[in-house]
Design a protein around this motif. Sequence first.
Motif, PDB file in Angstrom:
ATOM      1  N   ILE A 137      -5.401   3.277  -9.142  1.00 45.79           N
ATOM      2  CA  ILE A 137      -4.557   2.271  -8.481  1.00 45.79           C
ATOM      3  C   ILE A 137      -4.936   0.880  -8.974  1.00 45.79           C
ATOM      4  CG2 ILE A 137      -3.954   1.206  -6.277  1.00 45.79           C
ATOM      5  CD1 ILE A 137      -4.236   3.960  -5.002  1.00 45.79           C
ATOM      6  N   GLY A 138      -3.940   0.176  -9.492  1.00 48.98           N
ATOM      7  CA  GLY A 138      -4.133  -1.213  -9.888  1.00 48.98           C
ATOM      8  C   GLY A 138      -3.970  -2.117  -8.685  1.00 48.98           C
ATOM      9  N   ALA A 159       1.602  -2.948 -16.395  1.00 52.90           N
ATOM     10  CA  ALA A 159       0.268  -2.451 -16.040  1.00 52.90           C
ATOM     11  C   ALA A 159       0.302  -0.949 -15.776  1.00 52.90           C
ATOM     12  CB  ALA A 159      -0.270  -3.198 -14.819  1.00 52.90           C
ATOM     13  N   LEU A 160       1.327  -0.471 -15.088  1.00 48.83           N
ATOM     14  CA  LEU A 160       1.468   0.969 -14.853  1.00 48.83           C
ATOM     15  C   LEU A 160       1.472   1.724 -16.177  1.00 48.83           C
ATOM     16  CD1 LEU A 160       4.221   0.972 -12.076  1.00 48.83           C
ATOM     17  CD2 LEU A 160       1.940   1.979 -11.816  1.00 48.83           C
ATOM     18  N   ARG A 192      -0.422   3.967  -9.373  1.00 48.54           N
ATOM     19  CA  ARG A 192       0.221   3.004  -8.473  1.00 48.54           C
ATOM     20  C   ARG A 192      -0.277   1.605  -8.804  1.00 48.54           C
ATOM     21  NH1 ARG A 192       2.302   7.084  -7.131  1.00 48.54           N
ATOM     22  NH2 ARG A 192       2.570   8.105  -5.129  1.00 48.54           N
ATOM     23  N   VAL A 193       0.508   0.612  -8.410  1.00 51.99           N
ATOM     24  CA  VAL A 193       0.039  -0.773  -8.346  1.00 51.99           C
ATOM     25  C   VAL A 193       0.277  -1.257  -6.925  1.00 51.99           C
ATOM     26  CG1 VAL A 193       0.473  -3.162  -9.070  1.00 51.99           C
ATOM     27  CG2 VAL A 193       0.356  -1.351 -10.786  1.00 51.99           C
ATOM     28  N   TRP A 194      -0.763  -1.789  -6.312  1.00 52.90           N
ATOM     29  CA  TRP A 194      -0.638  -2.388  -4.985  1.00 52.90           C
ATOM     30  C   TRP A 194      -0.637  -3.903  -5.126  1.00 52.90           C
ATOM     31  CZ3 TRP A 194      -4.857   0.509  -1.608  1.00 52.90           C
ATOM     32  CH2 TRP A 194      -4.474   1.846  -1.457  1.00 52.90           C
ATOM     33  N   ARG A 243       6.434   3.165  -7.458  1.00 51.73           N
ATOM     34  CA  ARG A 243       4.971   3.200  -7.583  1.00 51.73           C
ATOM     35  C   ARG A 243       4.329   1.823  -7.443  1.00 51.73           C
ATOM     36  NH1 ARG A 243       2.834   5.624 -12.439  1.00 51.73           N
ATOM     37  NH2 ARG A 243       4.699   5.070 -13.602  1.00 51.73           N
ATOM     38  N   ILE A 244       5.129   0.834  -7.048  1.00 42.90           N
ATOM     39  CA  ILE A 244       4.599  -0.500  -6.749  1.00 42.90           C
ATOM     40  C   ILE A 244       4.713  -0.706  -5.240  1.00 42.90           C
ATOM     41  CG2 ILE A 244       4.820  -2.978  -7.147  1.00 42.90           C
ATOM     42  CD1 ILE A 244       6.086  -2.286  -9.877  1.00 42.90           C
TER      43      ILE A 244
END
Length: 198
Positions: free
Chosen positions: A14-15, A35-36, A43-45, A77-78
């Motif tokens: 996870i970013g 970034a993904l 995921r990116v949070w 996924r963000i």
Amino acid sequence: MRSDLPLARAGQTIGLFGGSFDPAHPGHLHVSREALKRFGLDRVWWLVSPGNPLKPKGPAPLAQRLAVARALVDHPRIIVTDIEARIGTRYTAQTIAALQALYPGVRFVWLMGADNLAQFHRWQDWQAIMGRVAVGVLARPGSRIAARTAKAASIYRHAKLPAEAAHLLAHTPPPAWCFVNLPMIDASSTAIRARGEW
């Protein structure tokens, strides 16, 4: 796991993309999508912060910034979250330590624009951040040279992965960081506020 926190399971990558998002804009979304792909993240949070300790003026109300960010994000996924406000952390190093305790087995990668790398050494406990998680640096307009000559880049030059190995970053023990150049979208929250659009 608390029901008011994002879901994640052991083994995921996870970013963490932190900031005031004052306001969120297409540039944030572009960087997150890249970034993904580049770092091979699950995921990116978006960690929409209560406030930035390095900025003298406070941002717009948190609820307003969250609403704008959630309306903008169109990628499954963000994830937009106010997790820092929920767990009571103010500094990145505190947030990362708390997330690692809350989500054992999850591999976190701290994401930042190249402009932030240039002043990363001013962050509280910045070397502890480098010791806890891998760091993905994404080039933004006008900040590439300053980032490459940054104090953090010099001190941790031995821990830098080449851009062609970016997909290995999340699985590389810290300290580890990687600088990638992106197709640019020249958008900034500062410019949006200056134009009176926020």
